[in-house]
Design a protein around this motif. Structure first.
Motif, PDB file in Angstrom:
ATOM      1  N   ARG A  11     140.961  88.957  42.790  1.00  0.00           N
ATOM      2  CA  ARG A  11     140.121  89.855  42.004  1.00  0.00           C
ATOM      3  C   ARG A  11     140.638  91.293  42.082  1.00  0.00           C
ATOM      4  O   ARG A  11     140.665  92.020  41.083  1.00  0.00           O
ATOM      5  N   ALA A 132     136.745  90.991  36.322  1.00  0.00           N
ATOM      6  CA  ALA A 132     137.057  91.351  37.710  1.00  0.00           C
ATOM      7  C   ALA A 132     136.472  92.704  38.072  1.00  0.00           C
ATOM      8  O   ALA A 132     135.965  92.907  39.185  1.00  0.00           O
ATOM      9  N   THR A 135     132.582  92.270  38.558  1.00  0.00           N
ATOM     10  CA  THR A 135     132.236  91.603  39.823  1.00  0.00           C
ATOM     11  C   THR A 135     132.607  92.448  41.028  1.00  0.00           C
ATOM     12  O   THR A 135     131.900  92.443  42.045  1.00  0.00           O
ATOM     13  N   ASP A 136     133.702  93.216  40.922  1.00  0.00           N
ATOM     14  CA  ASP A 136     134.062  94.098  42.022  1.00  0.00           C
ATOM     15  C   ASP A 136     133.023  95.200  42.194  1.00  0.00           C
ATOM     16  O   ASP A 136     132.682  95.583  43.329  1.00  0.00           O
TER      17      ASP A 136
END
Length: 360
Positions: A11, A132, A135-136
Motif C-alpha cells: 500500500r 491506497a 486506506t492509508d
C-alpha cells in the motif's frame, strides 16, 4: 503502468507511486499522533466521542418528540412542538458536523501537497493508487483502532437516517381513526362523549364568565354567535377560555320573524326550536366566519369570498364559491333551566371542502 506492475506492491508503494504519477509533491505528510495512546490523544478521542454523543442525544430527542408529543390540538405547550423539532433535529446534524470536523482536525494526517492537475480520465493505476491513499489516510487516522469512536460515529450518522425514515412513515404510526370518536375531525366541541348536556354560551368578552342563552334573549330577526358549554367546565378557567380557541365550534343561533318558514333537510325536521335555528359559523368554502346576517332576505354572508346562504332553505348556498350548505346544529330548550342546549353534534362535518367526500 500495467496490472503486472501493480502486483506485489504494498500500500505504501502504491501511495508513493500514485503521488509521483500525478505530479504530487508532498511538503508535509505526518501522523497526528506518532506515539499512539498518549494522554493528549485520549483527550482528543474523548472530545470527538462527546460531540458524537451529543449529536446522538439530540437526534434521539427529535425522534422521541416526534413520536410521543401530544398530537391532539390544542394541547399544553403545543406551540413549542415545531421549534423543539427544529432545535433537536438541527442540533443533531450540526453536532455531527462538528464531530466530523474535530476528527479530521485531530486525527487525519497532516498534509501539505502541491499537485499538477490533468484533464484525462483516471486509469486503472490511478484508481488503485487513490484507493491506497484513502486506506492509508484511514489507517493513519487511527479509525480501525478507535472502535469506540467508530461505533459512536455509526450511531451519529444512523440516528438522522432513522429520523428521516420515522418522519416518512410517521403518519402511519398513529391512526387518528383509532382514537375515541370525540378526538377525530368528524366531531366538534358540541359532541358529548359522556352524556353531559352541552349548552349554548355567549361570548361576552370575558373568557371566564359564563352567560347561557334563553329563547327570550333574541329578538325576532336577530342572530347570536354561540359556543358550547358543559357544567363540568365551570370551575376550570382553562377549559372555559379554550373553547373560544376551537375553530370548529362557533355556531349561529338565529331567530326568524313570525310567519317565516324553513324548508328542512331530510332527517333534520326536529333540529330546531320553533323559529330558532342554529348553523355552523364556518363557511364551507375556505372556513372563513359567516359573520353577516341579512334580516330582510334571511341570508347569511361570508365576507371573505361573498358566499351567500339562504336560511329558509336550511343555509343552502345560493351565491359565491361555497358548494355545500352550512351544517345545522340540533338544539332544544332545557325544561329545568330554560336554556338552549345542543341535542347532538352538527349533522354534517363543518368547514371547507375537505368534506367533499360526504355530508352532501
Amino acid at each position: 503502468m500495467t496490472r503486472d506492475n501493480l502486483d506485489g506492491r504494498t500500500r505504501d508503494d502504491l501511495l508513493r507511486a500514485g503521488l509521483e504519477e500525478d505530479g504530487v509533491r508532498l511538503v508535509r505528510y505526518a501522523d497526528r499522533w506518532p506515539l499512539p495512546g498518549t494522554r493528549a490523544e485520549r483527550r482528543a478521542v474523548r472530545g470527538v466521542f462527546g460531540w458524537l454523543g451529543l449529536s446522538a442525544a439530540f437526534g434521539l430527542s427529535c425522534i422521541v418528540l416526534y413520536l410521543v408529543w401530544p398530537f391532539r390540538y390544542p394541547a399544553p405547550g403545543y406551540e413549542l412542538y415545531t421549534p423543539l423539532l427544529g432545535l433537536t433535529g438541527g442540533g443533531c446534524v450540526l453536532l455531527l458536523a462538528v464531530a466530523i470536523i474535530r476528527y479530521a482536525k485531530n486525527f487525519l494526517p497532516e498534509e501539505q501537497a502541491v499537485q499538477d492537475r490533468h484533464d484525462e480520465p483516471s486509469g486503472e493505476f490511478d484508481r488503485a493508487t487513490t484507493s491506497a491513499l484513502v486506506t492509508d489516510t484511514v489507517r493513519r487516522g487511527g479509525m480501525p483502532r478507535r472502535r469506540m469512536v467508530l461505533g459512536m460515529a455509526g450511531v451519529g450518522v444512523g440516528i438522522p437516517v432513522l429520523g428521516a425514515l420515522v418522519a416518512a412513515v410517521g403518519g402511519l404510526i398513529k391512526s387518528p381513526w383509532r382514537q375515541p370518536p370525540a378526538d377525530t375531525v368528524w366531531h366538534t366541541g358540541w359532541y358529548s362523549a359522556d352524556g353531559q348536556k352541552v349548552f349554548l354560551r355567549q361570548d361576552v368578552g370575558d373568557p371566564h364568565k359564563v352567560v347561557l342563552v334563553r329563547p327570550e334573549d333574541l329578538e325576532a330577526g336577530s342572530m347570536l354567535t354561540v359556543f358550547p358549554f358543559r357544567e363540568s367546565d365551570r370551575e376550570s378557567p382553562d377549559r372555559l377560555s379554550a373553547i373560544f380557541q376551537r375553530g370548529d365550534s362557533p355556531a349561529m343561533l338565529i331567530r326568524l320573524r313570525p310567519g317565516e318558514q324553513v324548508t328542512p333537510r331530510p332527517g333534520q325536521e326536529h333540529d330546531n326550536v320553533g323559529q330558532y335555528y342554529a348553523f355552523s359559523k364556518l363557511c364551507t368554502h375556505l372556513g372563513c366566519p359567516v359573520a353577516l346576517y341579512e334580516q330582510q332576505t334571511n341570508r347569511l354572508l361570508c365576507p371573505c369570498h361573498q358566499s351567500q346562504f339562504d336560511v329558509l332553505r336550511s343555509a343552502t348556498p345560493i351565491f359565491g364559491p361555497a358548494a355545500r350548505p352550512l351544517p345545522q346544529l340540533p338544539i332544544a330548550v332545557d325544561t329545568e333551566t330554560g336554556f338552549f342546549f345542543a341535542t347532538g353534534d352538527f349533522r354534517q362535518p363543518v368547514g371547507p371542502e375537505f368534506w367533499e367526500m360526504g355530508g352532501q
